[in-house]
Design a protein around this motif. Sequence first.
Motif, PDB file in Angstrom:
ATOM      1  N   SER A  75       0.940  -1.014  -0.042  1.00  0.00           N
ATOM      2  CA  SER A  75       0.040  -0.094   0.186  1.00  0.00           C
ATOM      3  C   SER A  75       0.965   1.198   0.073  1.00  0.00           C
ATOM      4  CB  SER A  75      -0.952   0.232   1.279  1.00  0.00           C
ATOM      5  OG  SER A  75      -0.148   0.275   2.337  1.00  0.00           O
ATOM      6  N   PHE A  76       0.353   2.439  -0.369  1.00  0.00           N
ATOM      7  CA  PHE A  76       1.370   3.806  -0.314  1.00  0.00           C
ATOM      8  C   PHE A  76       1.594   3.833   0.908  1.00  0.00           C
ATOM      9  CE2 PHE A  76       1.424   8.195  -0.401  1.00  0.00           C
ATOM     10  CZ  PHE A  76       2.599   8.613  -1.357  1.00  0.00           C
ATOM     11  N   LYS A  77       0.868   3.891   1.944  1.00  0.00           N
ATOM     12  CA  LYS A  77       1.291   4.174   3.485  1.00  0.00           C
ATOM     13  C   LYS A  77       2.440   3.163   3.769  1.00  0.00           C
ATOM     14  CE  LYS A  77      -0.622   4.969   7.969  1.00  0.00           C
ATOM     15  NZ  LYS A  77      -1.954   5.057   8.711  1.00  0.00           N
ATOM     16  N   SER A  78       2.168   2.075   3.620  1.00  0.00           N
ATOM     17  CA  SER A  78       3.350   0.848   4.197  1.00  0.00           C
ATOM     18  C   SER A  78       4.484   1.232   3.380  1.00  0.00           C
ATOM     19  CB  SER A  78       2.948  -0.436   4.222  1.00  0.00           C
ATOM     20  OG  SER A  78       2.734  -0.937   2.741  1.00  0.00           O
ATOM     21  N   THR A  80       5.964   4.024   2.143  1.00  0.00           N
ATOM     22  CA  THR A  80       6.536   5.247   2.556  1.00  0.00           C
ATOM     23  C   THR A  80       7.043   5.025   3.750  1.00  0.00           C
ATOM     24  OG1 THR A  80       4.715   6.225   3.586  1.00  0.00           O
ATOM     25  CG2 THR A  80       5.062   6.827   1.211  1.00  0.00           C
ATOM     26  N   LYS A  81       6.856   3.747   4.451  1.00  0.00           N
ATOM     27  CA  LYS A  81       7.544   3.606   5.750  1.00  0.00           C
ATOM     28  C   LYS A  81       8.354   2.682   5.580  1.00  0.00           C
ATOM     29  CE  LYS A  81       3.535   4.592   8.635  1.00  0.00           C
ATOM     30  NZ  LYS A  81       2.460   4.526   9.545  1.00  0.00           N
ATOM     31  N   ASP A 121       9.658   9.586  -4.112  1.00  0.00           N
ATOM     32  CA  ASP A 121      11.071   9.624  -4.489  1.00  0.00           C
ATOM     33  C   ASP A 121      11.615  11.017  -4.427  1.00  0.00           C
ATOM     34  OD1 ASP A 121      10.883   6.967  -5.537  1.00  0.00           O
ATOM     35  OD2 ASP A 121      10.265   7.589  -7.486  1.00  0.00           O
ATOM     36  N   ASP A 122      10.740  11.904  -4.140  1.00  0.00           N
ATOM     37  CA  ASP A 122      11.251  13.431  -3.905  1.00  0.00           C
ATOM     38  C   ASP A 122      11.295  13.763  -2.308  1.00  0.00           C
ATOM     39  OD1 ASP A 122      10.934  13.712  -6.713  1.00  0.00           O
ATOM     40  OD2 ASP A 122       9.026  14.678  -6.591  1.00  0.00           O
ATOM     41  N   LYS A 178      11.235  17.275  10.236  1.00  0.00           N
ATOM     42  CA  LYS A 178      11.001  16.070   9.238  1.00  0.00           C
ATOM     43  C   LYS A 178      11.549  16.541   8.090  1.00  0.00           C
ATOM     44  CE  LYS A 178       7.174  14.297  11.729  1.00  0.00           C
ATOM     45  NZ  LYS A 178       5.864  13.984  11.793  1.00  0.00           N
ATOM     46  N   VAL A 179      12.295  15.999   7.543  1.00  0.00           N
ATOM     47  CA  VAL A 179      13.092  15.714   5.871  1.00  0.00           C
ATOM     48  C   VAL A 179      12.811  14.655   5.540  1.00  0.00           C
ATOM     49  CG1 VAL A 179      14.629  16.392   4.666  1.00  0.00           C
ATOM     50  CG2 VAL A 179      14.588  17.852   6.495  1.00  0.00           C
ATOM     51  N   ASP A 180      11.947  14.209   4.373  1.00  0.00           N
ATOM     52  CA  ASP A 180      11.762  13.105   4.026  1.00  0.00           C
ATOM     53  C   ASP A 180      12.656  12.783   2.788  1.00  0.00           C
ATOM     54  OD1 ASP A 180      10.871  10.570   3.340  1.00  0.00           O
ATOM     55  OD2 ASP A 180       8.787  10.864   3.165  1.00  0.00           O
ATOM     56  N   THR A 181      13.756  11.931   2.724  1.00  0.00           N
ATOM     57  CA  THR A 181      14.671  11.684   1.643  1.00  0.00           C
ATOM     58  C   THR A 181      14.395  10.687   0.997  1.00  0.00           C
ATOM     59  OG1 THR A 181      16.102  10.582   2.906  1.00  0.00           O
ATOM     60  CG2 THR A 181      16.257  12.891   3.043  1.00  0.00           C
ATOM     61  N   LYS A 182      14.833  10.686  -0.436  1.00  0.00           N
ATOM     62  CA  LYS A 182      14.785   9.504  -1.294  1.00  0.00           C
ATOM     63  C   LYS A 182      15.360   8.262  -0.757  1.00  0.00           C
ATOM     64  CE  LYS A 182      15.442   8.177  -6.085  1.00  0.00           C
ATOM     65  NZ  LYS A 182      16.146   8.713  -7.447  1.00  0.00           N
ATOM     66  N   ARG A 183      14.685   7.059  -0.799  1.00  0.00           N
ATOM     67  CA  ARG A 183      15.113   5.888  -0.211  1.00  0.00           C
ATOM     68  C   ARG A 183      16.257   5.213  -0.942  1.00  0.00           C
ATOM     69  NH1 ARG A 183      10.793   7.131   1.854  1.00  0.00           N
ATOM     70  NH2 ARG A 183       9.413   6.229   3.434  1.00  0.00           N
ATOM     71  N   ARG A 184      17.171   4.501  -0.298  1.00  0.00           N
ATOM     72  CA  ARG A 184      18.236   3.620  -1.086  1.00  0.00           C
ATOM     73  C   ARG A 184      17.466   2.613  -1.653  1.00  0.00           C
ATOM     74  NH1 ARG A 184      21.581   5.157   3.405  1.00  0.00           N
ATOM     75  NH2 ARG A 184      22.658   6.862   2.859  1.00  0.00           N
ATOM     76  N   ARG A 185      17.968   2.111  -2.859  1.00  0.00           N
ATOM     77  CA  ARG A 185      17.425   0.970  -3.246  1.00  0.00           C
ATOM     78  C   ARG A 185      18.593  -0.409  -3.165  1.00  0.00           C
ATOM     79  NH1 ARG A 185      15.076   4.590  -5.717  1.00  0.00           N
ATOM     80  NH2 ARG A 185      12.624   4.343  -6.288  1.00  0.00           N
ATOM     81  N   ARG A 186      18.282  -1.383  -2.683  1.00  0.00           N
ATOM     82  CA  ARG A 186      19.185  -2.372  -2.841  1.00  0.00           C
ATOM     83  C   ARG A 186      19.444  -3.139  -4.195  1.00  0.00           C
ATOM     84  NH1 ARG A 186      16.170  -6.295   1.604  1.00  0.00           N
ATOM     85  NH2 ARG A 186      14.503  -4.919   1.181  1.00  0.00           N
TER      86      ARG A 186
END
Length: 186
Positions: A75-78, A80-81, A121-122, A178-186
């Motif tokens: 889900s979108f919510k999960s 983003t976490k 992503d932003d 709060k600063v939400d950064t782009k997540r790292r991809r494995r």
Amino acid sequence: MRPSDTGKPSYVARIERIEADSRGANVKVHVRWYYRPEESIGGRRQFHGSKEVFLSDHHDVQSADTIEGKCTVHSFKSYTKLDAVGNDDFFCRFEYNSATGAFNPDRVAVYCKCEMPYNPDDLMVQCEGCSDWFHPACIEMTPEEAKRLDHFFCESCSSESQKKLQNSHNASRISDTKVDTKRRRR
């Protein structure tokens, strides 16, 4: 699922039923397809995340041999976490009607001065006054400056003189901003 054109990315589908003939051979899977934004009638938009897919009304029967592997559509919510986004992680916030191009829901919350839906992503920063989120570029700030913020108050929540004091760009970061950064991809 494996595309017929090897130059395309794998297809994403939800397996709804598996069936085989009486000998247990000729295994078929009944699937409900997910569409990528670029496969939809409206195409990819600025707010679509790189890992976003839409659950469609398009059902199909495929050979089980076309299955390449398992992925997870969050889900979108999960999504983003998630601490880290893997190659096999996707998210879905819309259902898509493949015939009409309609989305459900047809509206989502918007943020920032640009009034765009959230793209995970932003990078975005949150105002400590109104709790709204802003893209650094929309508030005339570089991403690097935004990452160094100790405090942030948007134009609506602070006067020009207060803003200069409150929008500090110190290298040390000891705040709850709060600063939400782009997540790292494995």
